[in-house]
Design an enzyme around this catalytic site. Sequence first.
Site, PDB file in Angstrom:
ATOM      1  N   PRO A 104       0.825  -1.222   0.000  1.00  0.00           N
ATOM      2  CA  PRO A 104       0.000   0.000   0.000  1.00  0.00           C
ATOM      3  C   PRO A 104       0.854   1.265   0.000  1.00  0.00           C
ATOM      4  O   PRO A 104       0.359   2.331  -0.339  1.00  0.00           O
ATOM      5  CB  PRO A 104      -0.820  -0.110   1.289  1.00  0.00           C
ATOM      6  CG  PRO A 104      -0.282  -1.256   2.057  1.00  0.00           C
ATOM      7  CD  PRO A 104       0.570  -2.075   1.161  1.00  0.00           C
ATOM      8  N   GLU A 131       2.269  -7.647   8.328  1.00  0.00           N
ATOM      9  CA  GLU A 131       2.582  -6.213   8.196  1.00  0.00           C
ATOM     10  C   GLU A 131       3.594  -5.958   7.086  1.00  0.00           C
ATOM     11  O   GLU A 131       4.075  -4.838   6.938  1.00  0.00           O
ATOM     12  CB  GLU A 131       3.112  -5.664   9.523  1.00  0.00           C
ATOM     13  CG  GLU A 131       2.124  -5.801  10.684  1.00  0.00           C
ATOM     14  CD  GLU A 131       0.814  -5.079  10.429  1.00  0.00           C
ATOM     15  OE1 GLU A 131       0.857  -3.904  10.046  1.00  0.00           O
ATOM     16  OE2 GLU A 131      -0.255  -5.711  10.616  1.00  0.00           O
ATOM     17  N   ARG A 173      -2.410  -8.875 -20.937  1.00  0.00           N
ATOM     18  CA  ARG A 173      -3.253  -8.539 -22.082  1.00  0.00           C
ATOM     19  C   ARG A 173      -2.547  -7.596 -23.061  1.00  0.00           C
ATOM     20  O   ARG A 173      -3.001  -7.413 -24.178  1.00  0.00           O
ATOM     21  CB  ARG A 173      -4.617  -7.998 -21.653  1.00  0.00           C
ATOM     22  CG  ARG A 173      -4.590  -6.699 -20.911  1.00  0.00           C
ATOM     23  CD  ARG A 173      -5.988  -6.277 -20.500  1.00  0.00           C
ATOM     24  NE  ARG A 173      -6.840  -5.910 -21.629  1.00  0.00           N
ATOM     25  CZ  ARG A 173      -6.704  -4.791 -22.339  1.00  0.00           C
ATOM     26  NH1 ARG A 173      -5.743  -3.933 -22.063  1.00  0.00           N
ATOM     27  NH2 ARG A 173      -7.511  -4.535 -23.339  1.00  0.00           N
ATOM     28  N   ASP A 188      -5.788  -0.654 -30.650  1.00  0.00           N
ATOM     29  CA  ASP A 188      -4.954   0.099 -31.591  1.00  0.00           C
ATOM     30  C   ASP A 188      -5.614   1.415 -31.963  1.00  0.00           C
ATOM     31  O   ASP A 188      -4.977   2.461 -31.944  1.00  0.00           O
ATOM     32  CB  ASP A 188      -4.722  -0.716 -32.874  1.00  0.00           C
ATOM     33  CG  ASP A 188      -3.801  -1.896 -32.598  1.00  0.00           C
ATOM     34  OD1 ASP A 188      -3.778  -2.823 -33.411  1.00  0.00           O
ATOM     35  OD2 ASP A 188      -3.115  -1.875 -31.564  1.00  0.00           O
TER      36      ASP A 188
HETATM   37  C1  JD8 Z   1       0.569  -6.088   0.230  1.00  0.00           C
HETATM   38  C2  JD8 Z   1       0.425  -7.099   3.707  1.00  0.00           C
HETATM   39  C3  JD8 Z   1      -1.541  -5.903   4.608  1.00  0.00           C
HETATM   40  C4  JD8 Z   1       0.048  -3.932   4.896  1.00  0.00           C
HETATM   41  C5  JD8 Z   1      -1.205  -3.332   7.390  1.00  0.00           C
HETATM   42  C6  JD8 Z   1      -3.212  -4.403   6.577  1.00  0.00           C
HETATM   43  C7  JD8 Z   1      -1.303  -3.279  -2.741  1.00  0.00           C
HETATM   44  N1  JD8 Z   1      -3.558  -1.316  -2.734  1.00  0.00           N
HETATM   45  C8  JD8 Z   1      -3.242  -2.134  -1.692  1.00  0.00           C
HETATM   46  N2  JD8 Z   1      -3.877  -2.190  -0.535  1.00  0.00           N
HETATM   47  N3  JD8 Z   1      -3.308  -3.078   0.269  1.00  0.00           N
HETATM   48  C9  JD8 Z   1      -2.260  -3.647  -0.368  1.00  0.00           C
HETATM   49  C10 JD8 Z   1      -1.376  -4.624   0.267  1.00  0.00           C
HETATM   50  C11 JD8 Z   1      -1.600  -4.945   1.637  1.00  0.00           C
HETATM   51  C12 JD8 Z   1      -0.700  -5.813   2.262  1.00  0.00           C
HETATM   52  C13 JD8 Z   1       0.376  -6.390   1.584  1.00  0.00           C
HETATM   53  C14 JD8 Z   1      -0.299  -5.221  -0.411  1.00  0.00           C
HETATM   54  C15 JD8 Z   1       1.076  -7.197   2.514  1.00  0.00           C
HETATM   55  N4  JD8 Z   1      -0.643  -6.258   3.563  1.00  0.00           N
HETATM   56  C16 JD8 Z   1      -1.096  -4.682   5.367  1.00  0.00           C
HETATM   57  C17 JD8 Z   1       0.648  -2.900   5.800  1.00  0.00           C
HETATM   58  C18 JD8 Z   1      -0.217  -2.357   6.846  1.00  0.00           C
HETATM   59  N5  JD8 Z   1      -1.832  -4.159   6.411  1.00  0.00           N
HETATM   60  C19 JD8 Z   1      -2.200  -3.064  -1.638  1.00  0.00           C
HETATM   61  N6  JD8 Z   1      -0.598  -3.452  -3.624  1.00  0.00           N
END
Ligand code: JD8
Length: 285
Positions: A104, A131, A173, A188
Amino acid sequence: MRLDVITIFPEYLAPLRLSLVGRAADRGLLDIRVHDLRAWTHDRHHTVDDTPYGGGPGMVMKPEPWGEALDEILADTPVDTPIDPDADDGGGGARGPVLVVPTPSGRPFSQEVAAELADRSHLIFTPARYEGIDRRVVEEYAERAEVRELSIGDYVLAGGEAPVLVMVEAVVRLLPGVLGNAESHRDDSFAAGSMAHLLEGPVYTKPPVWRGREVPQVLLGGHHGHIARWRRDHALRRTAEHRPDLLRAAPPESWDPGDRRFLAELGWESGPDGRFGPRPGAVEE
Ligand code: JD8
């Protein structure tokens, strides 16, 4: 293209065997390898997580299993097939693998990023849980590969597997030979227009009347000019309502006289830089 995915939930990636991506793999356009991270643990409980240094909630993924997994996969990266001898890579495809880390806190994944990844021959995805992964893993592999930390959007997921499914579908894709003729021709001819700054308008198929609801008459007549204008106006209205940021960002040369007239009807006008924005005082519905 070679795709490796390292995860503690290999079954979560089962959809990669289906539909467009699965078909591309069946046809030999893709070599997809999904790996269980726990295969690179050595304790009887196959431990992949531990408590965070400094305290705080949740658990952090240990660096050692990721390190052993990535060392093994990087040792087996394919040699790119030379295509264009004048390309940036010297024609030998010497750019190497890309490590894609869904998080995130990553840069936004976009159509532009998808196209950049589609141009590479080896992508390695590291979807995490808990995490996230001990920071030293990204630091280590940034010295040995191109690392892209990417987020698919501003919402909270429980892990990186769903983002991998999203990113792989968007990338695959775009690979030559993956889309059928109908789809690829559309891309295209409308690539610049549709995704960049205009959302799609409504679409219809048979029957011409369904539960008393008629297909717009203009689409039933054969006047291609009128149909094109009607579609463009509906795409503009939809974009103004759902994604006004896209309209504002579009360069002035995106708009033809018909667009300008319809944008004015919607209460949009061009500013000093030639870009369109809502007329001051215009009330949105
Ligand atoms: C990877 C662990 C969970 C991460 C606490 C809840 C992407 N757009 C997005 N939203 N969330 C993710 C994502 C969440 C992830 C992981 C991607 C690995 N978590 C976590 C840190 C804080 N939680 C994502 N791309």
